[in-house]
Design a protein around this motif. Structure first.
Motif, mmCIF file in Angstrom:
data_model
loop_
_atom_site.group_PDB
_atom_site.id
_atom_site.type_symbol
_atom_site.label_atom_id
_atom_site.label_comp_id
_atom_site.label_asym_id
_atom_site.label_seq_id
_atom_site.Cartn_x
_atom_site.Cartn_y
_atom_site.Cartn_z
ATOM 1 N N LEU A 44 0.826 -1.206 0.000
ATOM 2 C CA LEU A 44 0.000 0.000 0.000
ATOM 3 C C LEU A 44 0.857 1.251 0.000
ATOM 4 O O LEU A 44 0.698 2.130 -0.859
ATOM 5 N N VAL A 45 1.783 1.335 0.937
ATOM 6 C CA VAL A 45 2.610 2.540 1.034
ATOM 7 C C VAL A 45 3.494 2.675 -0.205
ATOM 8 O O VAL A 45 3.653 3.772 -0.738
ATOM 9 N N SER A 46 4.031 1.573 -0.690
ATOM 10 C CA SER A 46 4.851 1.616 -1.912
ATOM 11 C C SER A 46 4.042 2.114 -3.101
ATOM 12 O O SER A 46 4.532 2.924 -3.900
ATOM 13 N N ALA A 47 2.803 1.643 -3.227
ATOM 14 C CA ALA A 47 1.947 2.085 -4.333
ATOM 15 C C ALA A 47 1.649 3.574 -4.215
ATOM 16 O O ALA A 47 1.671 4.298 -5.222
ATOM 17 N N LEU A 48 1.389 4.038 -3.006
ATOM 18 C CA LEU A 48 1.124 5.467 -2.805
ATOM 19 C C LEU A 48 2.343 6.298 -3.188
ATOM 20 O O LEU A 48 2.228 7.354 -3.809
ATOM 21 N N VAL A 49 3.523 5.813 -2.827
ATOM 22 C CA VAL A 49 4.764 6.520 -3.156
ATOM 23 C C VAL A 49 5.027 6.449 -4.657
ATOM 24 O O VAL A 49 5.274 7.473 -5.304
ATOM 25 N N ASP A 50 4.971 5.246 -5.218
ATOM 26 C CA ASP A 50 5.286 5.053 -6.643
ATOM 27 C C ASP A 50 4.371 5.863 -7.560
ATOM 28 O O ASP A 50 4.806 6.378 -8.579
ATOM 29 N N ASP A 51 3.096 5.948 -7.184
ATOM 30 C CA ASP A 51 2.133 6.663 -8.021
ATOM 31 C C ASP A 51 1.924 8.107 -7.581
ATOM 32 O O ASP A 51 1.045 8.795 -8.107
ATOM 33 N N ALA A 52 2.743 8.545 -6.616
ATOM 34 C CA ALA A 52 2.684 9.928 -6.102
ATOM 35 C C ALA A 52 1.259 10.333 -5.726
ATOM 36 O O ALA A 52 0.808 11.428 -6.034
ATOM 37 N N VAL A 53 0.574 9.424 -5.056
ATOM 38 C CA VAL A 53 -0.795 9.699 -4.606
ATOM 39 C C VAL A 53 -0.718 10.600 -3.371
ATOM 40 O O VAL A 53 -0.077 10.240 -2.388
ATOM 41 N N PRO A 54 -1.346 11.755 -3.430
ATOM 42 C CA PRO A 54 -1.327 12.634 -2.258
ATOM 43 C C PRO A 54 -2.104 12.002 -1.102
ATOM 44 O O PRO A 54 -3.216 11.523 -1.285
ATOM 45 N N VAL A 55 -1.475 11.965 0.064
ATOM 46 C CA VAL A 55 -2.144 11.402 1.234
ATOM 47 C C VAL A 55 -2.483 12.517 2.216
ATOM 48 O O VAL A 55 -1.801 13.541 2.281
ATOM 49 N N ASP A 56 -3.523 12.283 2.954
ATOM 50 C CA ASP A 56 -3.952 13.215 3.981
ATOM 51 C C ASP A 56 -2.856 13.277 5.057
ATOM 52 O O ASP A 56 -2.377 12.226 5.494
ATOM 53 N N PRO A 57 -2.448 14.473 5.469
ATOM 54 C CA PRO A 57 -1.405 14.582 6.497
ATOM 55 C C PRO A 57 -1.753 13.808 7.767
ATOM 56 O O PRO A 57 -0.849 13.305 8.446
ATOM 57 N N GLN A 58 -3.029 13.681 8.068
ATOM 58 C CA GLN A 58 -3.439 12.945 9.268
ATOM 59 C C GLN A 58 -3.237 11.438 9.112
ATOM 60 O O GLN A 58 -3.189 10.723 10.109
ATOM 61 N N ASP A 59 -3.091 10.958 7.879
ATOM 62 C CA ASP A 59 -2.888 9.528 7.653
ATOM 63 C C ASP A 59 -1.418 9.122 7.699
ATOM 64 O O ASP A 59 -1.116 7.930 7.825
ATOM 65 N N VAL A 60 -0.518 10.060 7.601
ATOM 66 C CA VAL A 60 0.908 9.725 7.590
ATOM 67 C C VAL A 60 1.323 8.955 8.849
ATOM 68 O O VAL A 60 1.977 7.907 8.745
ATOM 69 N N PRO A 61 0.951 9.409 10.050
ATOM 70 C CA PRO A 61 1.330 8.626 11.239
ATOM 71 C C PRO A 61 0.726 7.218 11.233
ATOM 72 O O PRO A 61 1.371 6.263 11.667
ATOM 73 N N THR A 62 -0.470 7.080 10.701
ATOM 74 C CA THR A 62 -1.113 5.770 10.632
ATOM 75 C C THR A 62 -0.370 4.859 9.659
ATOM 76 O O THR A 62 -0.092 3.695 9.970
ATOM 77 N N LEU A 63 -0.043 5.385 8.496
ATOM 78 C CA LEU A 63 0.698 4.593 7.506
ATOM 79 C C LEU A 63 2.078 4.223 8.038
ATOM 80 O O LEU A 63 2.550 3.097 7.846
ATOM 81 N N ARG A 64 2.709 5.149 8.731
ATOM 82 C CA ARG A 64 4.015 4.871 9.340
ATOM 83 C C ARG A 64 3.872 3.774 10.396
ATOM 84 O O ARG A 64 4.676 2.848 10.465
ATOM 85 N N TRP A 65 2.827 3.871 11.224
ATOM 86 C CA TRP A 65 2.578 2.863 12.264
ATOM 87 C C TRP A 65 2.365 1.481 11.648
ATOM 88 O O TRP A 65 2.868 0.477 12.175
ATOM 89 N N LEU A 66 1.630 1.427 10.533
ATOM 90 C CA LEU A 66 1.412 0.146 9.871
ATOM 91 C C LEU A 66 2.737 -0.503 9.482
ATOM 92 O O LEU A 66 2.905 -1.713 9.629
ATOM 93 N N LEU A 67 3.665 0.300 9.010
ATOM 94 C CA LEU A 67 4.975 -0.226 8.620
ATOM 95 C C LEU A 67 5.821 -0.601 9.827
ATOM 96 O O LEU A 67 6.518 -1.618 9.823
#
Length: 87
Positions: A44-67
């Protein structure tokens, strides 16, 4: 693995699936369905990065926590979450 890990991952997948290419979506859904949650988080995070999908700033800590909450494949870049494009 925390009890709410799967539900948090599924919530993030549902939120960002509309912005991802169909092939990545199918792969991601399959990975979640078979229970490979750590791999699904990286995908998920790789796809978001690879496709330069803008993420909500509030989701960054959640995505980081998942990793950070799972053992990642050895080829996962250490700074993957830092590469996210924030809205």
């Amino acid at each position: 693995m925390p009890k709410d890990y799967r539900s948090t991952l599924v919530e993030q997948v549902r939120k960002y699936v509309p912005a991802l290419p169909p092939g990545k979506v199918d792969s991601l859904r399959t990975t979640v369905l078979v229970g490979e949650l750590s791999l699904a988080s990286v995908d998920l995070v790789s796809a978001l990065v690879d496709d330069a999908v803008p993420v909500d700033p509030q989701d960054v800590p959640t995505l980081r926590w998942l990793l950070e909450s799972v053992t990642l494949p050895p080829d996962t870049p250490a700074d993957l979450a830092d590469r996210l494009v924030v809205e």
